[in-house]
Design a protein around this motif. Structure first.
Motif, mmCIF file in Angstrom:
data_model
loop_
_atom_site.group_PDB
_atom_site.id
_atom_site.type_symbol
_atom_site.label_atom_id
_atom_site.label_comp_id
_atom_site.label_asym_id
_atom_site.label_seq_id
_atom_site.Cartn_x
_atom_site.Cartn_y
_atom_site.Cartn_z
ATOM 1 N N LEU A 29 0.837 -1.198 0.000
ATOM 2 C CA LEU A 29 0.000 0.000 0.000
ATOM 3 C C LEU A 29 0.872 1.249 0.000
ATOM 4 O O LEU A 29 0.589 2.213 -0.726
ATOM 5 C CB LEU A 29 -0.940 0.002 1.206
ATOM 6 N N ASP A 30 1.923 1.228 0.776
ATOM 7 C CA ASP A 30 2.831 2.375 0.818
ATOM 8 C C ASP A 30 3.449 2.620 -0.556
ATOM 9 O O ASP A 30 3.564 3.761 -0.999
ATOM 10 C CB ASP A 30 3.906 2.169 1.880
ATOM 11 N N PHE A 31 3.827 1.556 -1.259
ATOM 12 C CA PHE A 31 4.371 1.723 -2.609
ATOM 13 C C PHE A 31 3.326 2.314 -3.550
ATOM 14 O O PHE A 31 3.653 3.157 -4.386
ATOM 15 C CB PHE A 31 4.911 0.405 -3.165
ATOM 16 N N VAL A 32 2.065 1.894 -3.426
ATOM 17 C CA VAL A 32 1.005 2.470 -4.259
ATOM 18 C C VAL A 32 0.909 3.962 -3.993
ATOM 19 O O VAL A 32 0.836 4.780 -4.924
ATOM 20 C CB VAL A 32 -0.357 1.786 -4.003
ATOM 21 N N LEU A 61 -6.242 -5.496 -0.312
ATOM 22 C CA LEU A 61 -6.299 -4.044 -0.105
ATOM 23 C C LEU A 61 -7.589 -3.456 -0.673
ATOM 24 O O LEU A 61 -8.176 -2.544 -0.084
ATOM 25 C CB LEU A 61 -5.084 -3.368 -0.744
ATOM 26 N N GLU A 62 -8.041 -3.996 -1.789
ATOM 27 C CA GLU A 62 -9.295 -3.532 -2.376
ATOM 28 C C GLU A 62 -10.479 -3.908 -1.479
ATOM 29 O O GLU A 62 -11.367 -3.089 -1.222
ATOM 30 C CB GLU A 62 -9.464 -4.127 -3.773
ATOM 31 N N GLN A 63 -10.455 -5.125 -0.963
ATOM 32 C CA GLN A 63 -11.522 -5.573 -0.066
ATOM 33 C C GLN A 63 -11.569 -4.705 1.202
ATOM 34 O O GLN A 63 -12.640 -4.430 1.728
ATOM 35 C CB GLN A 63 -11.319 -7.042 0.316
ATOM 36 N N ALA A 64 -10.404 -4.235 1.651
ATOM 37 C CA ALA A 64 -10.335 -3.376 2.837
ATOM 38 C C ALA A 64 -10.710 -1.924 2.507
ATOM 39 O O ALA A 64 -10.771 -1.080 3.403
ATOM 40 C CB ALA A 64 -8.929 -3.429 3.438
ATOM 41 N N VAL A 79 -4.558 -1.879 -16.272
ATOM 42 C CA VAL A 79 -5.242 -1.562 -15.025
ATOM 43 C C VAL A 79 -4.239 -0.984 -14.040
ATOM 44 O O VAL A 79 -3.151 -1.538 -13.849
ATOM 45 C CB VAL A 79 -5.909 -2.828 -14.417
ATOM 46 N N PHE A 80 -4.602 0.133 -13.455
ATOM 47 C CA PHE A 80 -3.786 0.753 -12.416
ATOM 48 C C PHE A 80 -4.407 0.481 -11.062
ATOM 49 O O PHE A 80 -5.625 0.366 -10.934
ATOM 50 C CB PHE A 80 -3.703 2.273 -12.623
ATOM 51 N N ILE A 81 -3.558 0.403 -10.059
ATOM 52 C CA ILE A 81 -4.000 0.304 -8.675
ATOM 53 C C ILE A 81 -3.775 1.685 -8.072
ATOM 54 O O ILE A 81 -2.670 2.233 -8.155
ATOM 55 C CB ILE A 81 -3.230 -0.779 -7.889
ATOM 56 N N ALA A 82 -4.816 2.253 -7.501
ATOM 57 C CA ALA A 82 -4.731 3.586 -6.921
ATOM 58 C C ALA A 82 -5.235 3.542 -5.480
ATOM 59 O O ALA A 82 -6.177 2.809 -5.163
ATOM 60 C CB ALA A 82 -5.569 4.575 -7.730
#
Length: 156
Positions: A29-32, A61-64, A79-82
């Motif tokens: 998450l920190d890297f995102v 992380l998405e579920q959270a 697809v990007f993760i944001a």
């Protein structure tokens, strides 16, 4: 350095426990957050994890509610993760006192000293990433099995 690194891991684990995630998930998450948004491939690159492992991390992380998947406007296959800022801000509160303390420490250094420390930190990160890759090759044989795994006992 080892004491600081170990304490950082323990600090991160304490926060991860509080929010119900693993330490690895929190680091991803920190890297995102640091990247702004990233593809799964980019997260694999900066973390040293496999893309398969990253998929599991992103799912959790998405579920959270901490990240979301976003399709690229120009290439719908990408697809990007944001990060979801309003939710990650809730985790950020656990780091505020540490950030204030570190800002005080950094204020005591000259610009030249800060440049040296930044170079040291970046080289340390790059060295750790390379060491992680080397470790992965050391523990897997060419067939993808873990080295040193016990062979099954022979049945007489």
């Amino acid at each position: 350095m080892r004491r600081s690194s170990a304490q950082g891991v323990l600090f991160g684990q304490t926060v991860a426990n509080r929010v119900g995630l693993s330490n690895s998930d929190m680091e991803c998450l920190d890297f995102v957050i640091l990247e702004g948004r990233a593809t799964a491939g980019r997260l694999a690159e900066v973390t040293g994890l496999t893309t398969g492992a990253i998929t599991g991390v992103v799912d959790r992380l998405e579920q959270a509610g901490l990240v979301r998947r976003e399709r690229d406007d120009h290439d719908r296959r990408k697809v990007f993760i944001a990060a979801v800022p309003e939710n990650t801000a809730k985790i950020g509160k656990f780091y505020e006192h540490l950030q204030r303390a570190m800002l005080k420490v950094w204020d005591s250094y000259s610009d030249a000293e800060l440049r040296l420390l930044l170079r040291f930190a970046m080289q340390g990160y790059e060295t750790m990433l390379a060491a992680t890759e080397e470790l992965k090759t050391m523990i897997e044989d060419p067939k993808g099995k873990r080295a040193g795994a016990k062979k099954p006992a022979r049945v007489p």
